[in-house]
Motif scaffolding. Sequence first.
Motif, PDB file in Angstrom:
ATOM      1  N   SER A   1      42.263  -3.062  34.147  1.00 50.92           N
ATOM      2  CA  SER A   1      42.194  -3.449  32.729  1.00 50.92           C
ATOM      3  C   SER A   1      40.886  -4.229  32.651  1.00 50.92           C
ATOM      4  CB  SER A   1      43.393  -4.305  32.519  1.00 50.92           C
ATOM      5  OG  SER A   1      43.449  -5.284  32.999  1.00 50.92           O
ATOM      6  N   CYS A  27      38.704  -5.012  41.144  1.00 55.76           N
ATOM      7  CA  CYS A  27      38.747  -3.952  42.032  1.00 55.76           C
ATOM      8  C   CYS A  27      39.905  -3.077  41.832  1.00 55.76           C
ATOM      9  CB  CYS A  27      38.707  -4.497  43.668  1.00 55.76           C
ATOM     10  SG  CYS A  27      38.942  -3.463  44.570  1.00 55.76           S
ATOM     11  N   ASP A  28      39.705  -1.673  42.015  1.00 52.00           N
ATOM     12  CA  ASP A  28      40.875  -0.845  41.807  1.00 52.00           C
ATOM     13  C   ASP A  28      40.512   0.559  42.177  1.00 52.00           C
ATOM     14  OD1 ASP A  28      43.670  -1.144  39.792  1.00 52.00           O
ATOM     15  OD2 ASP A  28      43.158   0.933  40.559  1.00 52.00           O
ATOM     16  N   VAL A  87      40.676  -2.243  48.003  1.00 51.97           N
ATOM     17  CA  VAL A  87      40.360  -3.639  48.076  1.00 51.97           C
ATOM     18  C   VAL A  87      39.874  -3.970  49.348  1.00 51.97           C
ATOM     19  CG1 VAL A  87      42.701  -4.513  47.874  1.00 51.97           C
ATOM     20  CG2 VAL A  87      40.840  -5.907  46.926  1.00 51.97           C
ATOM     21  N   SER A 111      51.680  -2.245  32.892  1.00 48.14           N
ATOM     22  CA  SER A 111      51.382  -2.927  33.871  1.00 48.14           C
ATOM     23  C   SER A 111      50.182  -3.741  33.727  1.00 48.14           C
ATOM     24  CB  SER A 111      51.343  -2.162  35.253  1.00 48.14           C
ATOM     25  OG  SER A 111      49.985  -1.391  34.868  1.00 48.14           O
ATOM     26  N   ARG A 112      49.706  -3.482  32.306  1.00 49.51           N
ATOM     27  CA  ARG A 112      48.591  -4.333  32.025  1.00 49.51           C
ATOM     28  C   ARG A 112      48.697  -5.897  32.015  1.00 49.51           C
ATOM     29  NH1 ARG A 112      47.321  -0.959  28.089  1.00 49.51           N
ATOM     30  NH2 ARG A 112      45.870   0.344  29.102  1.00 49.51           N
TER      31      ARG A 112
END
Length: 183
Positions: free
Chosen positions: A10, A27-28, A43, A166-167
């Motif tokens: 996000s 990072c995602d 990550v 989940s944000r």
Amino acid sequence: MKVLVACEYSGVVRDAFMRRGHDAMSCDLLPTESPGPHYQGDVLDIIGDNWDLMIAHPPCTHLAVSGARWFKDKQPEQAAALEFVRQLLAAPIPRIALENPVSIISSRIRKPDQVIQPYQFGHRDTKKTCLWLKGLPPLMWTHLTDGRDDTIHKMPPGPDRWKNRSRTYAGIAEAMAGQWGQR
Ligand SMILES: C[S@@+](CC[C@H](N)C(=O)[O-])C[C@H]1O[C@@H](n2cnc3c(N)ncnc32)[C@H](O)[C@@H]1O
């Protein structure tokens, strides 16, 4: 301060630190929703890159106590998810905050240092959120509301439901950046 926001698509926490002048990166495995410094990938590839602070939001799918009835069917996934959490907590970074809902991290790794709620940070929602901390003090509440909405649990089904659930809440991100960015 060099800040890594791990497992964040996000950009909410990253942007809160950047607004305060920090050198922050998210990072995602997914692309970022909000243009800005972002590493799209694992990550663990970058965890050793001399960060001062890491905020980590690892997936809770196989760990959350709310999914307990499925636990016996997903033991390998659960073991892998716990191992990922252990790797994040053992990162060579002096200050770490790892966030998850009420989960088996508490019984299998250690109890959280703090449990917070969005309604303590200016939102109206109820969502118990646990924090495991290293080198950081507990987050102080910024704005206690009297609302106790349950929007998270009432969200309609759809492909983006998990993302919307989940944000990270903006009020919690602001508190993290305002309080932990000072150190
Ligand atoms: C529960 S969501 C956290 C969302 C976050 N609160 C936000 O506002 O973007 C967990 C995220 O972890 C990401 N993820 C899972 N394994 C990862 C890995 N090895 N490296 C980086 N990100 C990972 C997933 O793609 C997912 O977006």
